[in-house]
Design a protein around this motif. Structure first.
Motif, PDB file in Angstrom:
ATOM      1  N   LYS A 424       0.827  -1.216   0.000  1.00  0.00           N
ATOM      2  CA  LYS A 424       0.000   0.000   0.000  1.00  0.00           C
ATOM      3  C   LYS A 424       0.855   1.258   0.000  1.00  0.00           C
ATOM      4  O   LYS A 424       0.352   2.358  -0.169  1.00  0.00           O
ATOM      5  N   ILE A 448      -0.021   6.627   0.868  1.00  0.00           N
ATOM      6  CA  ILE A 448      -0.672   5.339   1.111  1.00  0.00           C
ATOM      7  C   ILE A 448      -1.816   5.194   0.113  1.00  0.00           C
ATOM      8  O   ILE A 448      -2.580   6.146  -0.109  1.00  0.00           O
ATOM      9  N   VAL A 450      -5.370   4.294  -1.151  1.00  0.00           N
ATOM     10  CA  VAL A 450      -6.666   4.225  -0.452  1.00  0.00           C
ATOM     11  C   VAL A 450      -7.781   3.844  -1.427  1.00  0.00           C
ATOM     12  O   VAL A 450      -7.676   4.084  -2.632  1.00  0.00           O
ATOM     13  N   SER A 457      -7.147   2.498   3.802  1.00  0.00           N
ATOM     14  CA  SER A 457      -6.040   2.021   2.984  1.00  0.00           C
ATOM     15  C   SER A 457      -6.413   0.733   2.260  1.00  0.00           C
ATOM     16  O   SER A 457      -7.206  -0.076   2.758  1.00  0.00           O
TER      17      SER A 457
END
Ligand code: NAD
Length: 490
Positions: A424, A448, A450, A457
Motif C-alpha cells: 500500500k 498510502i 486508499v 487504505s
C-alpha cells in the motif's frame, strides 16, 4: 490532424505579436515579417506579458517554446510555413497585395488566416490563385489569453480549410466559433459596437463619465457576461417561466425611448477630447504595461475560476490542459529511462510565486513537489479514470529541505526517485533543481493507497503494482539520496 510546426506571421503589431506569443507557447516556430523597425521591441514586450501570463495560467506541463525570427520580406517569411497569419492594418487593398506576395512564395497547402476584424473573406480572397485556403480567423486581444477565435469562410473557402482551422485552433487552446454566414464585423464586434455606440452617447450627453460606464459594466452585467453570455443570463432573469416569459416582459421596452442604438454621435474633436480627457483622469496614473498586467492577471483568475466549474471559457482551458498532460504523458511513456530519477516537472517560476525578495515562496516548494508527485501518478496509471474507479494515493507525511533560492521566471526541474513502491506504500523522493542541475530543495513524501469508497487504505490495482515494481526495480541500484529519511536537522 496535420501537425503545424512552422508558421508565418505577417504584421507584428498588437494582434500579430499576440499570435506569435500563442504560437511559440505551443511549440510552433514562427517567422515574422513587419517593415516597422520597432516591431521586434513591440513583440518582445508582448512576449514578456505572455510568458508571465502562461507561467500563472496553468500548472500543466508546457511545451518547449517554439523559436521565432524576423524575415527580410514576405517571401522569406512564408516560404516554409504550414500556417500563415495575416495581421496587417485593416485595409482591403493592402491585405490583397500581401496575399499576392504570399501566394508567390508559400507552399500551396499552407492556410492563409486573416485576423481582420470585419472585412468579408469573400472580398479578401478575390484574386487569389488558391482562394479555397483563405479564411478569417478573428482573435481577441490579448490573443495569447482569450480563447475565442471567430472563423469565417468566404464563398470560395473550402470545407477542408475550415475543418483544418477548427482542429488547429483547438490544438493551441482556442475556442473556434465557426460563423456560417459571412457578414461584416462577424458576431462579437457587432455586439461590441452596439455597446460602444450607446456608451459614446452616454458620455457625449453628459449622463455618465467613462468611469461610470466602465463601473456599470464591471460591477454588474460584465461579470454575468463572462460566464453565461446574454441569452442564458436572460433565461434565468425570466424565472421559472424562462426565456418566453422574459421576452414577453421586457421585449416591449425596446420600443421605449431609452435607446439611440441606430444613431451615432458626431465623431468630432470635442467628443474625442471629452472621452480621452476622462479616460486620462480615470486611468492615466497607470502605464499601458501596468494595465496590461492587471488585465492579464484578472483574466487568468477568471479563466481559472471558470475552469474549476467546468463552464464557458474555463472549459477551453480544461481541454487545453488535458491535451498538455496527455502530450507530456505520451512523451513520458516513450522516452522515460526508469533506471534514473524520472523528470516529472519542467517549468518556470510564476511571477506571483515569489515573496518581497522576489524569491520563490516556501509554500511553492511543496506545490512544485506535489505537481511532481501528480505527474509520477499519471505515469504509473493513477489518472482521472483510476480515481473515478475508486482508487487513489493520499500523502501521509512530507519532509522538505530548502537548499537554495530561485527567482521568478527562472526554469526549474523536478526528478522523482522511488524509495519504496510495494504494497500500500509509495515512498517518493523529489529533487527540485535549477535547470543547470544545482539542487534547490528535496522533498520526501510517504503516500498510502486508499479506496475512495471506504476511505481507508487498500492495495493498488494489479497494473499499478506491476508498474511500480518495474520502476522500483530499475532504480534499485541508485544510492539512497542524501537527506532521505531526515527529520529536522537541529
Ligand atoms: P497594428 O497597427 O497594431 O499592427 C499592424 C502591423 O502591420 C504594424 O506593426 C505594421 O508595421 C505592420 N504592417 C504594415 N504594413 C505591412 C506590410 N506591408 N507587411 C507586413 N506588415 C505590415 O494593428 P493591429 O491592431 O495588430 O491589427 C491588425 C489586424 O488585426 C487588423 O486587420 C485588425 O482589424 C485586426 N484585429 C485587431 C484587433 C485589436 O484589438 N487591435 C482585434 C482583432 C483583430
Amino acid at each position: 490532424m496535420q501537425t503545424i510546426k512552422q508558421a508565418a506571421v505577417v504584421g507584428g503589431g498588437v494582434i500579430g505579436a499576440g499570435w506569435v506569443a500563442r504560437l511559440i507557447e505551443n511549440g510552433i516556430n514562427v517567422s515574422i515579417y513587419d517593415p516597422d523597425p520597432t516591431a521586434p521591441q513591440k513583440i518582445d514586450a508582448v512576449l514578456a506579458n505572455s510568458r508571465h501570463a502562461y507561467s500563472k495560467l496553468t500548472m500543466a506541463p508546457r511545451r518547449t517554446e517554439g523559436q521565432f525570427s524576423f524575415a527580410k520580406d514576405i517571401a522569406s517569411a512564408v516560404k516554409a510555413a504550414d500556417w500563415i497569419v495575416e495581421a496587417v492594418p485593416e485595409r482591403l487593398d493592402l491585405k490583397q497585395k500581401i496575399y499576392r506576395e504570399i501566394e508567390g512564395a508559400a507552399p500551396h497547402s499552407a492556410i492563409i488566416a486573416s485576423s481582420t476584424s470585419g472585412i468579408l473573406p469573400t472580398d479578401l480572397q478575390a484574386g487569389l490563385q488558391h482562394p479555397e485556403r483563405l479564411l478569417v480567423a478573428h482573435p481577441f486581444n490579448p490573443v495569447y489569453l482569450l480563447p475565442l477565435v471567430e472563423l469565417v469562410g468566404g464563398k470560395q473557402t473550402s470545407a477542408d480549410t475550415v475543418q483544418r482551422a477548427q482542429a488547429f485552433y483547438r490544438s493551441i487552446g482556442m475556442h473556434p466559433l465557426h460563423i456560417k454566414k459571412e457578414i461584416e464585423a462577424f458576431i462579437a464586434d457587432r455586439l461590441l459596437e452596439a455597446v460602444w455606440r450607446e456608451s459614446l452617447w452616454l458620455v457625449s450627453d453628459g449622463i455618465a463619465s467613462t468611469e461610470d460606464v466602465d463601473d456599470a459594466i464591471r460591477y454588474g452585467f460584465g461579470l454575468r457576461w463572462a460566464q453565461m453570455g446574454l441569452f442564458e443570463t436572460y433565461r434565468i432573469a425570466g424565472g421559472e417561466a424562462g426565456m418566453r416569459h422574459f421576452m414577453e416582459q421586457f421585449g416591449p421596452c425596446l420600443s421605449w425611448p431609452w435607446t439611440k442604438l441606430t444613431d451615432v454621435p458626431e465623431f468630432n474633436d470635442q467628443l474625442v477630447d471629452l472621452i480621452a480627457g476622462q479616460s486620462d483622469a480615470q486611468s492615466g496614473h497607470y502605464s499601458i504595461r501596468q494595465l496590461e498586467r492587471i488585465r492579464d492577471n484578472n483574466l487568468i483568475a477568471i479563466l481559472q475560476a471558470l475552469k474549476a466549474h467546468d463552464w464557458g471559457a474555463g472549459k477551453a482551458l480544461a481541454v487545453y490542459e488535458k491535451s498538455q498532460y496527455d502530450a507530456a504523458a505520451s512523451q513520458a511513456q516513450t522516452a522515460v529511462d526508469y533506471s534514473q530519477p524520472i523528470k516529472t516537472v519542467e517549468r518556470t517560476v510564476p511571477t506571483d510565486w515569489t515573496d518581497y525578495n522576489n524569491h520563490m515562496n516556501e509554500s511553492r516548494y511543496l506545490q512544485v513537489s506535489s505537481d511532481a508527485t501528480d505527474a509520477f501518478m499519471r505515469l504509473i496509471g493513477v489518472d482521472a479514470a483510476y480515481v473515478e474507479a475508486g482508487g487513489s494515493y493520499f500523502t501521509v507525511e512530507t519532509h522538505i529541505r530548502h537548499l537554495d533560492e530561485v527567482r521568478a521566471l527562472e526554469p526549474i526541474v523536478v526528478t522523482t526517485q522511488v524509495l519504496n513502491g510495494s504494497g500500500k506504500k509509495l515512498h517518493l523522493f523529489n529533487r527540485i533543481q535549477h535547470a543547470d542541475g544545482r539542487l534547490l530543495a528535496t522533498a520526501e513524501h510517504m503516500l498510502i493507497h486508499v479506496s475512495l469508497k471506504t476511505r481507508s487504505s487498500s492495495l493498488p490495482s494489479e497494473a499499478i503494482a506491476q508498474k511500480l515494481a518495474e520502476i522500483a526495480q530499475a532504480q534499485a541500484h541508485l544510492p539512497k539520496p542524501d537527506g532521505a529519511g531526515r527529520a529536522i536537522g537541529a
